[in-house]
Write a protein that holds these residues in place. Structure first.
Motif, PDB file in Angstrom:
ATOM      1  N   ASP A  25     -53.363  52.826-128.684  1.00  0.00           N
ATOM      2  CA  ASP A  25     -53.216  53.567-127.424  1.00  0.00           C
ATOM      3  C   ASP A  25     -53.176  52.626-126.226  1.00  0.00           C
ATOM      4  OD1 ASP A  25     -53.067  56.106-128.593  1.00  0.00           O
ATOM      5  OD2 ASP A  25     -55.253  56.364-128.549  1.00  0.00           O
ATOM      6  N   ASP A  26     -53.997  51.565-126.252  1.00  0.00           N
ATOM      7  CA  ASP A  26     -53.973  50.572-125.175  1.00  0.00           C
ATOM      8  C   ASP A  26     -52.603  49.900-125.091  1.00  0.00           C
ATOM      9  OD1 ASP A  26     -56.724  50.953-124.618  1.00  0.00           O
ATOM     10  OD2 ASP A  26     -57.306  49.334-125.989  1.00  0.00           O
ATOM     11  N   LYS A  27     -52.080  49.498-126.240  1.00  0.00           N
ATOM     12  CA  LYS A  27     -50.792  48.802-126.272  1.00  0.00           C
ATOM     13  C   LYS A  27     -49.660  49.722-125.844  1.00  0.00           C
ATOM     14  CE  LYS A  27     -47.962  45.447-127.159  1.00  0.00           C
ATOM     15  NZ  LYS A  27     -47.487  44.848-125.913  1.00  0.00           N
ATOM     16  N   ILE A  28     -49.719  50.963-126.252  1.00  0.00           N
ATOM     17  CA  ILE A  28     -48.698  51.933-125.839  1.00  0.00           C
ATOM     18  C   ILE A  28     -48.749  52.131-124.320  1.00  0.00           C
ATOM     19  CG2 ILE A  28     -48.072  54.390-125.935  1.00  0.00           C
ATOM     20  CD1 ILE A  28     -48.863  54.230-128.974  1.00  0.00           C
ATOM     21  N   ALA A  29     -49.939  52.241-123.756  1.00  0.00           N
ATOM     22  CA  ALA A  29     -50.076  52.399-122.300  1.00  0.00           C
ATOM     23  C   ALA A  29     -49.501  51.183-121.582  1.00  0.00           C
ATOM     24  CB  ALA A  29     -51.537  52.610-121.925  1.00  0.00           C
ATOM     25  N   GLN A  30     -49.785  49.999-122.098  1.00  0.00           N
ATOM     26  CA  GLN A  30     -49.256  48.787-121.472  1.00  0.00           C
ATOM     27  C   GLN A  30     -47.731  48.766-121.542  1.00  0.00           C
ATOM     28  OE1 GLN A  30     -49.745  44.902-123.421  1.00  0.00           O
ATOM     29  NE2 GLN A  30     -50.479  44.128-121.452  1.00  0.00           N
ATOM     30  N   ASP A  31     -47.178  49.091-122.693  1.00  0.00           N
ATOM     31  CA  ASP A  31     -45.729  49.064-122.842  1.00  0.00           C
ATOM     32  C   ASP A  31     -45.043  50.143-122.001  1.00  0.00           C
ATOM     33  OD1 ASP A  31     -46.127  46.911-124.464  1.00  0.00           O
ATOM     34  OD2 ASP A  31     -45.459  47.885-126.307  1.00  0.00           O
ATOM     35  N   LYS A  32     -45.676  51.282-121.841  1.00  0.00           N
ATOM     36  CA  LYS A  32     -45.128  52.307-120.939  1.00  0.00           C
ATOM     37  C   LYS A  32     -45.076  51.786-119.511  1.00  0.00           C
ATOM     38  CE  LYS A  32     -46.346  56.571-123.395  1.00  0.00           C
ATOM     39  NZ  LYS A  32     -47.187  57.773-123.386  1.00  0.00           N
ATOM     40  N   ALA A  33     -46.118  51.074-119.095  1.00  0.00           N
ATOM     41  CA  ALA A  33     -46.147  50.496-117.747  1.00  0.00           C
ATOM     42  C   ALA A  33     -45.042  49.454-117.576  1.00  0.00           C
ATOM     43  CB  ALA A  33     -47.515  49.876-117.459  1.00  0.00           C
ATOM     44  N   ILE A  34     -44.819  48.655-118.607  1.00  0.00           N
ATOM     45  CA  ILE A  34     -43.770  47.639-118.544  1.00  0.00           C
ATOM     46  C   ILE A  34     -42.397  48.291-118.399  1.00  0.00           C
ATOM     47  CG2 ILE A  34     -42.561  45.863-119.892  1.00  0.00           C
ATOM     48  CD1 ILE A  34     -45.375  45.109-121.037  1.00  0.00           C
ATOM     49  N   VAL A  35     -42.116  49.285-119.235  1.00  0.00           N
ATOM     50  CA  VAL A  35     -40.815  49.954-119.192  1.00  0.00           C
ATOM     51  C   VAL A  35     -40.612  50.685-117.859  1.00  0.00           C
ATOM     52  CG1 VAL A  35     -39.413  51.758-120.291  1.00  0.00           C
ATOM     53  CG2 VAL A  35     -40.640  50.103-121.695  1.00  0.00           C
ATOM     54  N   ALA A  36     -41.687  51.155-117.258  1.00  0.00           N
ATOM     55  CA  ALA A  36     -41.592  51.852-115.960  1.00  0.00           C
ATOM     56  C   ALA A  36     -41.499  50.887-114.776  1.00  0.00           C
ATOM     57  CB  ALA A  36     -42.804  52.762-115.781  1.00  0.00           C
ATOM     58  N   ASP A  37     -41.788  49.620-115.001  1.00  0.00           N
ATOM     59  CA  ASP A  37     -41.747  48.625-113.925  1.00  0.00           C
ATOM     60  C   ASP A  37     -40.310  48.472-113.421  1.00  0.00           C
ATOM     61  OD1 ASP A  37     -41.542  45.931-112.646  1.00  0.00           O
ATOM     62  OD2 ASP A  37     -43.630  45.751-113.300  1.00  0.00           O
ATOM     63  N   PRO A  38     -40.089  48.464-112.102  1.00  0.00           N
ATOM     64  CA  PRO A  38     -38.727  48.338-111.559  1.00  0.00           C
ATOM     65  C   PRO A  38     -38.021  47.037-111.955  1.00  0.00           C
ATOM     66  CG  PRO A  38     -40.324  48.762-109.796  1.00  0.00           C
ATOM     67  CD  PRO A  38     -41.090  48.656-111.067  1.00  0.00           C
ATOM     68  N   LYS A  39     -38.767  46.008-112.332  1.00  0.00           N
ATOM     69  CA  LYS A  39     -38.151  44.736-112.737  1.00  0.00           C
ATOM     70  C   LYS A  39     -37.647  44.773-114.182  1.00  0.00           C
ATOM     71  CE  LYS A  39     -41.110  41.955-109.764  1.00  0.00           C
ATOM     72  NZ  LYS A  39     -42.221  40.989-109.774  1.00  0.00           N
ATOM     73  N   PHE A  40     -38.103  45.759-114.944  1.00  0.00           N
ATOM     74  CA  PHE A  40     -37.709  45.856-116.347  1.00  0.00           C
ATOM     75  C   PHE A  40     -36.241  46.228-116.459  1.00  0.00           C
ATOM     76  CE2 PHE A  40     -36.841  48.355-120.126  1.00  0.00           C
ATOM     77  CZ  PHE A  40     -37.293  47.509-121.123  1.00  0.00           C
ATOM     78  N   LYS A  41     -35.562  45.611-117.450  1.00  0.00           N
ATOM     79  CA  LYS A  41     -34.190  46.004-117.773  1.00  0.00           C
ATOM     80  C   LYS A  41     -34.019  45.944-119.289  1.00  0.00           C
ATOM     81  CE  LYS A  41     -32.405  41.387-117.035  1.00  0.00           C
ATOM     82  NZ  LYS A  41     -31.559  40.498-116.322  1.00  0.00           N
ATOM     83  N   MET A  42     -33.002  46.578-119.770  1.00  0.00           N
ATOM     84  CA  MET A  42     -32.740  46.597-121.209  1.00  0.00           C
ATOM     85  C   MET A  42     -32.504  45.190-121.744  1.00  0.00           C
ATOM     86  SD  MET A  42     -30.289  49.840-122.027  1.00  0.00           S
ATOM     87  CE  MET A  42     -30.260  49.489-123.777  1.00  0.00           C
ATOM     88  N   ASN A  43     -32.783  45.037-123.033  1.00  0.00           N
ATOM     89  CA  ASN A  43     -32.495  43.814-123.777  1.00  0.00           C
ATOM     90  C   ASN A  43     -33.322  42.603-123.346  1.00  0.00           C
ATOM     91  OD1 ASN A  43     -30.456  45.278-125.190  1.00  0.00           O
ATOM     92  ND2 ASN A  43     -29.080  44.907-123.485  1.00  0.00           N
ATOM     93  N   MET A  44     -34.491  42.836-122.761  1.00  0.00           N
ATOM     94  CA  MET A  44     -35.370  41.732-122.390  1.00  0.00           C
ATOM     95  C   MET A  44     -36.184  41.303-123.611  1.00  0.00           C
ATOM     96  SD  MET A  44     -36.730  42.643-118.579  1.00  0.00           S
ATOM     97  CE  MET A  44     -36.701  40.973-117.919  1.00  0.00           C
ATOM     98  N   ASN A  45     -36.369  40.004-123.754  1.00  0.00           N
ATOM     99  CA  ASN A  45     -37.191  39.465-124.827  1.00  0.00           C
ATOM    100  C   ASN A  45     -38.648  39.397-124.368  1.00  0.00           C
ATOM    101  OD1 ASN A  45     -35.030  39.022-126.657  1.00  0.00           O
ATOM    102  ND2 ASN A  45     -34.439  37.247-125.458  1.00  0.00           N
TER     103      ASN A  45
END
Length: 127
Positions: A25-45
């Motif tokens: 659940d912690d990791k899912i919350a973190q990854d949701k925050a990353i995907v919602a971040d305006p700097k995030f874009k598809m295909n990032m490593n």
């Protein structure tokens, strides 16, 4: 959320540092925050440094996280996740996740390392 992340758009790279005990659940919350971040874009490593964290997941938690990754797959696109782990339960969990992910998903490639430079070299390799 146990840990921090940084998005470097120029390098097309997300760097994650996890600390302490981390649940699915912690990791899912973190990854949701990353995907919602305006700097995030598809295909990032991703370089995911778990060397200061404890990921002692059972198969139920691993399946929960893998299901989440499948659901957000269209949003994250093709990417490499280099996981840095320094042994113990965290490294075992990362390796099991890597094998399961590889056998069921061709969008996200996951590889486990114990050396940051080797992880970065793999991320930079062309497929």
């Amino acid at each position: 959320m146990p840990g921090t992340y940084k998005i470097d758009q120029k390098q097309n790279l997300i760097t994650i540092h996890s600390t302490g005990v981390v649940t699915a659940d912690d990791k899912i919350a973190q990854d949701k925050a990353i995907v919602a971040d305006p700097k995030f874009k598809m295909n990032m490593n991703i370089i995911c440094d778990l060397s200061a964290a404890i990921y002692d997941w059972d198969l139920k938690e691993m399946d929960k996280f893998r299901s989440f990754v499948r659901r957000i797959g269209p949003r994250i696109g093709k990417s490499k996740w280099a996981v840095i782990a320094s042994g113990g339960a965290t490294e075992h969990t990362a390796k099991i996740f890597s094998v399961l992910q590889e056998s069921h998903d061709n969008v996200v490639k996951v590889k486990v390392f114990n050396d940051r430079q080797k992880a970065m070299n793999w991320i930079k390799e062309l497929d």
